[in-house]
Write a protein that holds these residues in place. Sequence first.
Motif, PDB file in Angstrom:
ATOM      1  N   GLY A 167       0.785  -1.235   0.000  1.00 57.95           N
ATOM      2  CA  GLY A 167       0.000   0.000   0.000  1.00 57.95           C
ATOM      3  C   GLY A 167       0.813   1.279   0.000  1.00 57.95           C
ATOM      4  N   SER A 168       2.002   1.263  -0.637  1.00 53.34           N
ATOM      5  CA  SER A 168       2.779   2.508  -0.750  1.00 53.34           C
ATOM      6  C   SER A 168       2.366   3.248  -2.016  1.00 53.34           C
ATOM      7  N   ASP A 169       2.239   4.583  -1.903  1.00 51.91           N
ATOM      8  CA  ASP A 169       1.826   5.354  -3.083  1.00 51.91           C
ATOM      9  C   ASP A 169       2.981   5.597  -4.056  1.00 51.91           C
ATOM     10  N   LEU A 192      17.781   4.412   5.043  1.00 56.62           N
ATOM     11  CA  LEU A 192      16.931   5.323   5.828  1.00 56.62           C
ATOM     12  C   LEU A 192      15.882   5.920   4.910  1.00 56.62           C
ATOM     13  N   GLU A 193      14.614   5.818   5.299  1.00 53.43           N
ATOM     14  CA  GLU A 193      13.579   6.562   4.591  1.00 53.43           C
ATOM     15  C   GLU A 193      12.999   7.603   5.536  1.00 53.43           C
ATOM     16  N   ILE A 194      13.006   8.860   5.074  1.00 48.61           N
ATOM     17  CA  ILE A 194      12.375   9.944   5.829  1.00 48.61           C
ATOM     18  C   ILE A 194      10.913   9.989   5.392  1.00 48.61           C
ATOM     19  N   GLY A 195       9.999   9.886   6.344  1.00 45.24           N
ATOM     20  CA  GLY A 195       8.568   9.844   6.018  1.00 45.24           C
ATOM     21  C   GLY A 195       8.082   8.411   6.025  1.00 45.24           C
ATOM     22  N   GLY A 239       4.128   2.974   7.365  1.00 45.96           N
ATOM     23  CA  GLY A 239       5.063   1.843   7.346  1.00 45.96           C
ATOM     24  C   GLY A 239       5.053   1.051   6.051  1.00 45.96           C
ATOM     25  N   ALA A 240       4.191   1.464   5.082  1.00 50.62           N
ATOM     26  CA  ALA A 240       4.062   0.671   3.853  1.00 50.62           C
ATOM     27  C   ALA A 240       5.403   0.565   3.121  1.00 50.62           C
ATOM     28  N   SER A 241       6.054   1.710   2.924  1.00 51.40           N
ATOM     29  CA  SER A 241       7.286   1.645   2.124  1.00 51.40           C
ATOM     30  C   SER A 241       8.421   0.965   2.897  1.00 51.40           C
ATOM     31  N   GLY A 253      13.195   4.029   9.492  1.00 50.13           N
ATOM     32  CA  GLY A 253      12.238   5.042   9.082  1.00 50.13           C
ATOM     33  C   GLY A 253      12.291   6.191  10.070  1.00 50.13           C
ATOM     34  N   LEU A 254      12.137   7.414   9.571  1.00 52.24           N
ATOM     35  CA  LEU A 254      12.100   8.595  10.441  1.00 52.24           C
ATOM     36  C   LEU A 254      10.806   9.338  10.160  1.00 52.24           C
ATOM     37  N   ASP A 255      10.069   9.664  11.209  1.00 49.23           N
ATOM     38  CA  ASP A 255       8.829  10.424  11.020  1.00 49.23           C
ATOM     39  C   ASP A 255       8.674  11.394  12.178  1.00 49.23           C
ATOM     40  N   ILE A 256       8.031  12.515  11.905  1.00 47.72           N
ATOM     41  CA  ILE A 256       7.835  13.524  12.952  1.00 47.72           C
ATOM     42  C   ILE A 256       6.818  13.035  13.986  1.00 47.72           C
ATOM     43  N   VAL A 257       5.992  12.081  13.570  1.00 53.78           N
ATOM     44  CA  VAL A 257       5.011  11.472  14.481  1.00 53.78           C
ATOM     45  C   VAL A 257       5.609  10.155  14.999  1.00 53.78           C
ATOM     46  N   ASP A 258       5.346   9.844  16.260  1.00 53.83           N
ATOM     47  CA  ASP A 258       5.885   8.606  16.835  1.00 53.83           C
ATOM     48  C   ASP A 258       5.184   7.390  16.222  1.00 53.83           C
ATOM     49  N   LYS A 259       5.925   6.639  15.434  1.00 51.15           N
ATOM     50  CA  LYS A 259       5.369   5.428  14.811  1.00 51.15           C
ATOM     51  C   LYS A 259       6.283   4.246  15.111  1.00 51.15           C
ATOM     52  N   SER A 260       6.931   4.318  16.273  1.00 49.96           N
ATOM     53  CA  SER A 260       7.948   3.316  16.591  1.00 49.96           C
ATOM     54  C   SER A 260       7.369   1.905  16.648  1.00 49.96           C
ATOM     55  N   GLN A 282      11.519   8.597  15.807  1.00 54.48           N
ATOM     56  CA  GLN A 282      10.739   9.835  15.726  1.00 54.48           C
ATOM     57  C   GLN A 282      11.695  11.021  15.665  1.00 54.48           C
ATOM     58  N   GLY A 283      11.398  11.982  14.807  1.00 55.91           N
ATOM     59  CA  GLY A 283      12.233  13.172  14.729  1.00 55.91           C
ATOM     60  C   GLY A 283      11.809  14.044  13.569  1.00 55.91           C
ATOM     61  N   ASP A 284      12.336  15.272  13.586  1.00 53.95           N
ATOM     62  CA  ASP A 284      12.013  16.252  12.549  1.00 53.95           C
ATOM     63  C   ASP A 284      13.157  16.269  11.536  1.00 53.95           C
ATOM     64  N   ASP A 326      14.207  10.554   0.747  1.00 51.66           N
ATOM     65  CA  ASP A 326      13.456  11.622   1.405  1.00 51.66           C
ATOM     66  C   ASP A 326      12.043  11.673   0.840  1.00 51.66           C
ATOM     67  N   ASP A 327      11.107  11.112   1.603  1.00 52.39           N
ATOM     68  CA  ASP A 327       9.681  11.158   1.251  1.00 52.39           C
ATOM     69  C   ASP A 327       8.935  11.715   2.467  1.00 52.39           C
ATOM     70  N   GLY A 328       9.490  12.799   3.040  1.00 50.37           N
ATOM     71  CA  GLY A 328       8.936  13.365   4.272  1.00 50.37           C
ATOM     72  C   GLY A 328       7.967  14.493   4.002  1.00 50.37           C
ATOM     73  N   SER A 329       8.304  15.692   4.507  1.00 49.06           N
ATOM     74  CA  SER A 329       7.355  16.818   4.445  1.00 49.06           C
ATOM     75  C   SER A 329       7.230  17.403   3.048  1.00 49.06           C
ATOM     76  N   HIS A 330       8.252  17.218   2.208  1.00 53.26           N
ATOM     77  CA  HIS A 330       8.321  17.787   0.852  1.00 53.26           C
ATOM     78  C   HIS A 330       8.430  19.311   0.875  1.00 53.26           C
ATOM     79  N   VAL A 331       8.722  19.879   2.031  1.00 50.81           N
ATOM     80  CA  VAL A 331       8.982  21.319   2.135  1.00 50.81           C
ATOM     81  C   VAL A 331      10.437  21.544   1.726  1.00 50.81           C
TER      82      VAL A 331
HETATM   83  C1  SAM Z   1       4.126  10.886   2.019  1.00 47.51           C
HETATM   84  S1  SAM Z   1       4.198  10.292   3.663  1.00 47.51           S
HETATM   85  C2  SAM Z   1       5.397   9.003   3.526  1.00 47.51           C
HETATM   86  C3  SAM Z   1       4.903   7.810   2.759  1.00 47.51           C
HETATM   87  C4  SAM Z   1       5.803   6.610   2.828  1.00 47.51           C
HETATM   88  N1  SAM Z   1       7.190   6.938   2.591  1.00 47.51           N
HETATM   89  C5  SAM Z   1       5.365   5.584   1.791  1.00 47.51           C
HETATM   90  O1  SAM Z   1       5.855   5.590   0.647  1.00 47.51           O
HETATM   91  O2  SAM Z   1       4.529   4.737   2.147  1.00 47.51           O
HETATM   92  C6  SAM Z   1       5.043  11.597   4.465  1.00 47.51           C
HETATM   93  C7  SAM Z   1       5.333  11.377   5.944  1.00 47.51           C
HETATM   94  O3  SAM Z   1       6.278  12.374   6.335  1.00 47.51           O
HETATM   95  C8  SAM Z   1       6.039  12.732   7.683  1.00 47.51           C
HETATM   96  N2  SAM Z   1       6.617  14.070   7.947  1.00 47.51           N
HETATM   97  C9  SAM Z   1       6.062  15.289   7.707  1.00 47.51           C
HETATM   98  N3  SAM Z   1       6.888  16.272   8.101  1.00 47.51           N
HETATM   99  C10 SAM Z   1       8.004  15.681   8.598  1.00 47.51           C
HETATM  100  C11 SAM Z   1       9.220  16.162   9.170  1.00 47.51           C
HETATM  101  N4  SAM Z   1       9.461  17.479   9.297  1.00 47.51           N
HETATM  102  N5  SAM Z   1      10.135  15.261   9.591  1.00 47.51           N
HETATM  103  C12 SAM Z   1       9.905  13.927   9.470  1.00 47.51           C
HETATM  104  N6  SAM Z   1       8.766  13.415   8.938  1.00 47.51           N
HETATM  105  C13 SAM Z   1       7.824  14.267   8.505  1.00 47.51           C
HETATM  106  C14 SAM Z   1       4.530  12.682   7.813  1.00 47.51           C
HETATM  107  O4  SAM Z   1       4.130  12.487   9.161  1.00 47.51           O
HETATM  108  C15 SAM Z   1       4.151  11.526   6.880  1.00 47.51           C
HETATM  109  O5  SAM Z   1       3.932  10.346   7.619  1.00 47.51           O
END
Ligand code: SAM
Length: 387
Positions: free
Chosen positions: A168-170, A196-199, A210-212, A227-234, A245-247, A269-274
């Motif tokens: 179920g990964s996009d 390491l995958e961010i996001g 957790g899909a990817s 995996g690193l995510d800003i939300v705790d998904k440990s 968990q981390g930013d 890097d598939d995190g915030s995309h900012v």
């Molecule tokens: C597009 S999803 C990741 C999808 C996943 N990689 C996949 O392919 O199944 C983006 C994730 O990045 C996390 N995220 C957003 N801002 C972040 C930040 N500043 N640092 C770390 N993770 C962040 C979000 O909580 C979200 O779960």
Amino acid sequence: MQTTVDRAGLSRLISAAGGIADGITAVIDDLGAQAVAAAVVGELLHRADVPAGPDVSVHLGLRHGDATIRYGLQVGSAGIAHHPVGGEREPAGVPDVSLTQDLTEVVRSLFGPRGAQSSASRVVHWGHLENPAAFDRPLPAYDVVRRMVDALDRPYDVGLAELCVRYGSDKWGHHTYPRRYEQHFGPLRDQPLTILEIGVGGFGDQRRGGASLEVWRRYFPRALVYGLDIVDKSHLGGQRVAVLQGDQSSPVDLARVVEVMGRPDIVIDDGSHVSAHLLASFAYLFPVLRDGGLYVMEDLQTSYWPTFGGRAGTYDDPATSLGFLKTLIDGLHHEEIVGRAPAATDPDIGGVHFYHNLAFIEKERNLDGGAPSWIPRGVRQRTSVPD
Ligand SMILES: C[S@@+](CC[C@H](N)C(=O)[O-])C[C@H]1O[C@@H](n2cnc3c(N)ncnc32)[C@H](O)[C@@H]1O
């Protein structure tokens, strides 16, 4: 007695699995055969993907020296459950099938590179052979054992697009990234890697995501995945997968990640995309990426969107993700450009590959001296009138 193998132990097991049998056996002895057997059963069942179905009981025996470590596996409508067998927990009745194999051979088959798999010590006993009625149609046990044996023998590798759909990964769907990932990751598939995958996915919903990470765990059978995510998904972690968990824009958080995982071979890097976040992560993580490593950025269309810190109407601003990546092309040629201020990453940019919404940066020494110095680099003075 140690009952589980930690990540450092798994890493040793994976390295040993690429070598000779005696080396594997020595690491098993060191880590504890029971603990290694538990890790092996977890890995085997994860890869076998046995679906819920009719009742099937399997006895799995892992021989090590004079001992056989035994597990009972029970398939049913709720899926597959397993437990160690022995002492108080003697199995009741005759199992539908028993599969026995040397632990060393199983470790090498699961964690060694393609081509290392063997089944020389495997023995399979079907429990129904004395019952002629059982030969009327294929038994459910056949499919269960077929899946386990395929997981051990690796007769084929599942493709990335199929894994993305399965978990179920996009990355597959409205994005078609697997084709590009196969191109760059395919040759690394059998390597013992740190990824390491961010996001992690699922955004604010702690339970989802957790899909990817599952995709990478299956795609790279010898990798440790983080995996690193800003939300705790440990809680989404598992064998060979840890979720932190981390930013991604915080060097302090990234330093903690590197402390836990060591230097990565691949960063995705598939995190915030900012844009500012992508750049902050790259600035910290690219220098610690191993030589020969790959750094990937997804969803780069956000570079054109102000809502993600991108710019509309101007395309070369180095504060945007794509504007910055374009500067790496100059970095590739740093030894041949006259009068450009050097960038810290210049000597390590081995290649930059752009695809729709996606970029791969290769890390390798980029210090071969460039074009010879006698080739004029300035504006050429005309010395004669051309014909
Ligand atoms: C597009 S999803 C990741 C999808 C996943 N990689 C996949 O392919 O199944 C983006 C994730 O990045 C996390 N995220 C957003 N801002 C972040 C930040 N500043 N640092 C770390 N993770 C962040 C979000 O909580 C979200 O779960």
